[in-house]
Write an enzyme that holds these catalytic residues in place. Structure first.
Site, PDB file in Angstrom:
ATOM      1  CE  LYS A 227      -0.853 -25.552 -25.659  1.00  6.13           C
ATOM      2  NZ  LYS A 227       0.537 -25.362 -25.266  1.00  6.13           N
ATOM      3  NE  ARG A 247       1.558 -16.019 -22.436  1.00  7.84           N
ATOM      4  CZ  ARG A 247       0.647 -16.725 -21.836  1.00  7.84           C
ATOM      5  NH1 ARG A 247       0.477 -17.983 -22.172  1.00  7.84           N
ATOM      6  NH2 ARG A 247      -0.096 -16.209 -20.890  1.00  7.84           N
ATOM      7  CD  GLU A 275       6.079 -23.419 -27.322  1.00  7.77           C
ATOM      8  OE1 GLU A 275       5.250 -22.693 -27.915  1.00  7.77           O
ATOM      9  OE2 GLU A 275       5.935 -23.786 -26.148  1.00  7.77           O
ATOM     10  NE  ARG A 393     -10.217 -11.514 -31.939  1.00 13.66           N
ATOM     11  CZ  ARG A 393      -9.865 -10.938 -33.076  1.00 13.66           C
ATOM     12  NH1 ARG A 393      -9.528  -9.663 -33.103  1.00 13.66           N
ATOM     13  NH2 ARG A 393      -9.836 -11.638 -34.185  1.00 13.66           N
ATOM     14  CE  LYS A 399      -4.730 -22.956 -24.186  1.00 15.03           C
ATOM     15  NZ  LYS A 399      -3.959 -22.306 -23.117  1.00 15.03           N
TER      16      LYS A 399
END
Ligand SMILES: [Zn+2]
Ligand SMILES: [Zn+2]
Lengths: 532, 359
Positions: A227, A247, A275, A393, A399
């Site tokens: 991440k 985003r 990313e 969802r 994460k």
């Protein structure tokens, strides 16, 4: 505005999703087209240019209400919302005029931007004088911007889909990207565009993993990735269109000139999720702060380009050869993504975010411990069979972040909260020990229960040393454990350091101010020099 | 004017040294003059009480056997050579301002008050004085009340809509005062009016001393279609409690001045908020103070800091009376703050009165 005020009253007065949905749907069926477009724009976070500054608004409102500025500010501190404070302090409307529609109101506000201050003031005062308080509040909100009416974008999208008889996911996709309500019709907005233009897809968002990972079942059904702590973005490369989106649906193509070669390198009809990271020669990306210096700028100077070069780490492939493949299982999309990136010419600043070996949950937990050394915040877990879904969802993407850093600090300033918590002291400034001094180093305003905030509030009132408007300096006595995600050098701060996402973890009633952490112990957490 | 002021502020409350009595004291004293029966003003344990008949009857119900002398509005009582009289405060039925006169000097203690008529309480009367001690619960210009008739019309419309949809309407309102003034303004043709036990106990006490209130039913006697059209008046703490759960599908509302602020309204989590208060709004406070002709004003309860400064801006000599509550309660009001209304432990029916009657 009357219709909008009625809609807002329903939305604001209920917490039931079904009631909000039906009110919005009814609004989208009944309102004039131009007003619907504006409602959609506002509820999807598109804000018009501000025609009047907030300073002008408060000055004019105080004057119209016959109040000294200090009393207006005291009132604002209690109410916590400027638009509402103004609506409340103004005397009741002296006359009533026919209520203008939303689009009409937005148009006249936008005209005001070009007028001299006296003309703007006259127009705003005249508008206030004829509006009831609820319309005044909305009118002020339209001026100050950032107005979502307590409606999540997903809910607005569902209502619009229902009112227009379309598929909600398709509507969500069509509302993405760059459009303005004054230059489009509802039919055009909702029509499938040939080739898609530069329009991005709604991002699929992961939820935080709270349970133990073995609750997810067989590791073979899952894929793990790092991440990364950068800017989540989409790259859209279609015939005649190339765009980089954040985003927050902001077009950031120009901020990252490094990606421009991808317009030709990527096969036409490609959309990637990934990313954006600042990544030099090292094995790990540069800290987020390096990237942050690039975000605020319209154009990027050569020096910054050299110091913090951007790289795109791709997570996913949503469109390939012009076809929407979001329904294809993640494992398969990932294979296609790897093949696509492998076929790109050398030197383009893009790579696939590597998979992390996942043989068992326990070994993965050990791997996760090394995330910080890799410049990552933890792991992402994605179900191999998952589609690229719309929005957040639960169930398919998780994460799994590292436990945060923690520090014990003492509260030195307290400020009353806003809105829901206007009655409580909820915003605190904390200090750590630096030699014999207490050094302010962080602000935090969440993490306690309402009951704890109430208790702290009583304590604050009884232990105030000084008052500066809404802020109170208090006896340095209450110790709290703060959590934070990262730490960086910061010459702008008195302490020389800046924390990322500080928040209150718990109230340490067992500790005294003699036991708090020191600046030295905090500095020891700074990333090693070589990486910066 | 002598060396000692006519009224002084002590840790027991407002004291009159010349007459040796206290006004709304919060610690036990020998002689207490009480403005009204709310629990932050009428405390248990005093040797003797002086109050209006309306206040006395509710106080007896709340505090049990106490020694109360009654004085009607405007009736002068002499205590150790000091003249004391009650004058309507418009806050709740029976509520009073206390006028204290000695050696030609007149002080008035407002207690809690509001200047606009509520259709039930004896309307506020301004009293000329040299020094005025005023509450300022809503002493900020964001508080501005609409006329009672307008708000009541809105409440009746809301009730009628719920009744038509077969939903019980539940209003959270303080058991003493707010509940009765709402009751007095309700349109009984819409459906039956049901009173929670704590509200009904006050209704009975007030009817007993001549206040005309519309008839109310008990929840146990209201069933089926009648209940679906009913409006239920309950203390704020009872709304959302197990007591309220037996009502089935319902629409809930709060009736309070705090409902003027959206953040507080949302924090309470109740769908509808009716802005209706038994305290004066900012304009009401300012007008009432001007009408006393006083040049010295002391403020207490509420936004004392800014309101005192506002009064000084207007040319008054203004001070703040610290109350026992000032140090420990939310800034939005030592009095009837939103925390007492909804965020405390929810009382059940038999003892709902403790926190709920407080205002
Ligand atoms: Zn009170
Ligand atoms: Zn009261």
């Amino acid at each position: 505005m009357k219709r909008l005020a009625a809609l807002f009253a329903v939305l604001d007065g209920t917490t039931k999703t079904s009631a909000k949905l039906s009110a919005l749907t009814a609004h989208f069926r009944a309102a004039p087209e131009a007003d619907i477009l504006w409602t959609v724009a506002l509820l999807s976070g598109r804000r018009p240019r501000r025609a009047v500054t907030t300073t002008e608004l408060r000055t004019w409102a105080a004057e119209a209400a016959g109040l000294p500025d200090w009393l207006f500010e005291e009132s604002y501190a209690v109410v916590g919302d400027l638009a509402e404070t103004i609506a409340l302090v103004l005397p009741p409307p002296s006359a009533t005029a026919a209520s203008a529609g939303l689009a009409e109101t937005m148009a006249s506000l936008s005209d005001l931007a070009h007028q001299p201050p006296e003309a703007r003031k006259a127009a705003i005062l005249a508008a206030w004088a004829t509006m009831p308080a609820d319309e005044r509040f909305l009118f002020n909100k339209l001026i100050t911007g950032g107005f979502r009416m307590g409606v999540a974008q997903g809910l607005m999208t569902r209502a619009l889909a229902e009112a227009t008889g379309q598929d909600a996911a398709a509507v969500a996709h069509r509302l993405m990207g760059d459009w303005t309500p004054v230059a489009i019709t509802l039919a055009d907005l909702l029509a499938p565009t040939a080739g898609g233009g530069s329009r991005p897809y709604p991002f699929a968002l992961a939820s935080g993993l709270e349970a133990a990972p073995d609750s997810l079942g067989d590791p073979a059904d899952w894929r793990a990735e790092w991440k990364w702590d950068g800017i989540r973005g989409q790259i859209v490369a279609r015939p005649g269109a190339f765009a980089v989106w954040s985003r927050g649906e902001e077009l950031i193509t120009d901020r990252f000139p490094e990606f421009a070669p991808l317009a030709r390198a990527l096969p036409p009809g490609t959309v990637l999720d990934g990313e954006i990271l600042a990544w030099g020669e090292g094995a790990a990306p540069l800290p987020f702060a390096a990237l942050q210096r690039r975000i605020g700028r319209k154009s990027v100077p050569r020096k910054v380009l050299a110091e913090a070069p951007a790289r795109f780490l791709a997570y996913d492939l949503m469109e390939a050869d012009g076809r929407d493949i979001r329904a294809v299982p993640f494992a398969e999309r990932r294979d296609r993504l790897e093949a696509l990136v492998a076929g790109l010419p050398p030197g383009v600043p893009i790579a696939v975010s590597p998979l992390v070996a996942l043989t068992g949950w326990e070994t993965l937990a050990r791997t996760r411990e090394a995330a910080r050394d890799r410049g990552a915040e933890g792991l992402m877990l994605k179900r191999a069979a998952s589609p690229y879904f719309t929005g957040r969802r639960r169930g398919d993407w998780w994460k799994w972040k590292l436990d945060p850093y923690t520090v014990d600090a003492v509260m030195i300033y307290a400020q009353a909260g806003h809105g829901r918590r206007a009655a409580l002291y909820t915003d605190f400034t904390f200090a750590i020990r630096a030699g014999n001094d207490l050094l302010p180093f962080a602000k935090a305003y969440s993490g306690l229960t309402d009951a704890e905030f109430a208790e702290v509030t009583r304590w604050v009132k009884a232990h105030t040393l000084e008052r500066f408007g809404p802020v109170r300096r208090v006896v340095p006595e209450l110790v709290f454990e703060l959590a934070f995600e990262g730490i960086q050098e910061s010459p702008r701060h008195k302490s020389g350091i800046a924390l990322r996402f500080p928040r209150i973890l718990r109230w340490r009633r067992d500790k005294t101010v003699a036991e708090i952490d020191t600046l030295d112990s905090l500095r020891a957490l700074l990333p090693p020099r070589a990486e910066r | 004017m002598g060396q000692t002021p006519l009224l002084t502020f002590t840790d027991r409350g407002i004291h009159c040294p010349a007459g040796d009595f206290y006004i709304d004291p919060w610690r036990p004293v020998a002689r207490a003059v009480i403005t009204h029966a709310h629990s932050d003003h009428a405390r248990p344990g005093h040797g003797a009480y002086l109050a209006t008949p309306g206040t006395a009857t509710v106080m007896r119900h709340r505090l049990g056997p106490i020694r109360v002398d009654c004085a009607g509005y405007g009736e002068a009582v002499t205590i150790n050579g000091v003249t004391v009289s009650f004058h309507p405060a418009g806050h709740v039925p029976g509520s009073a301002q206390v006028r204290v006169e000695h050696g030609g000097e007149v002080w008035v203690v407002s207690g809690d008050y509001k200047t606009a008529p509520d259709g039930l309480s004896e309307p506020f009367e301004p009293i000329r004085c040299h020094a005025f001690i005023s509450e300022c619960t809503f002493g900020l210009p964001v508080f501005r009340w609409e006329p009672n008739t307008l708000v009541m019309a809105r409440i009746n419309r809301w009730w009628a809509e719920n009744a038509a949809a077969g939903r019980v309407s539940v209003i959270g309102a303080y058991a003493l005062g707010k509940a009765q003034r709402v009751l007095a303004g309700l349109d009984p043709s819409i459906g039956p009016i049901v009173a929670h036990g704590a509200v009904e106990a006050v209704n009975v006490a007030l009817r007993g001393v001549g206040y005309a209130l519309p008839p109310t039913a008990r929840l146990a006697d209201t069933t089926g279609a009648d209940l679906r059209r009913a409006l239920v008046l309950a203390p704020p703490g009872a709304v959302g409690s197990t007591w309220a759960r037996r009502l089935g599908e319902m629409a809930e509302a709060s009736a309070s001045g705090w409902m003027a602020i959206r953040g507080i309204r949302r924090r309470r989590g109740l769908g509808t908020g009716f802005v209706i208060s038994d305290h004066a709004d900012f304009v009401g406070l300012t007008d009432a103070i001007r009408a006393t002709g006083a040049d010295r004003v002391f403020v207490t309860h509420g936004y004392t800091g800014p309101f005192r400064r506002w009064l000084e801006d207007q040319g008054y000599q203004a001070g703040v009376v610290e109350t026992e509550f000032a140090g420990e309660e939310a800034d939005v009001g030592a009095d009837q703050g939103p925390d007492q209304a909804g965020d405390h432990a929810l009382p059940t029916e038999p003892d709902a009165e403790g926190g709920a009657i407080r205002e």
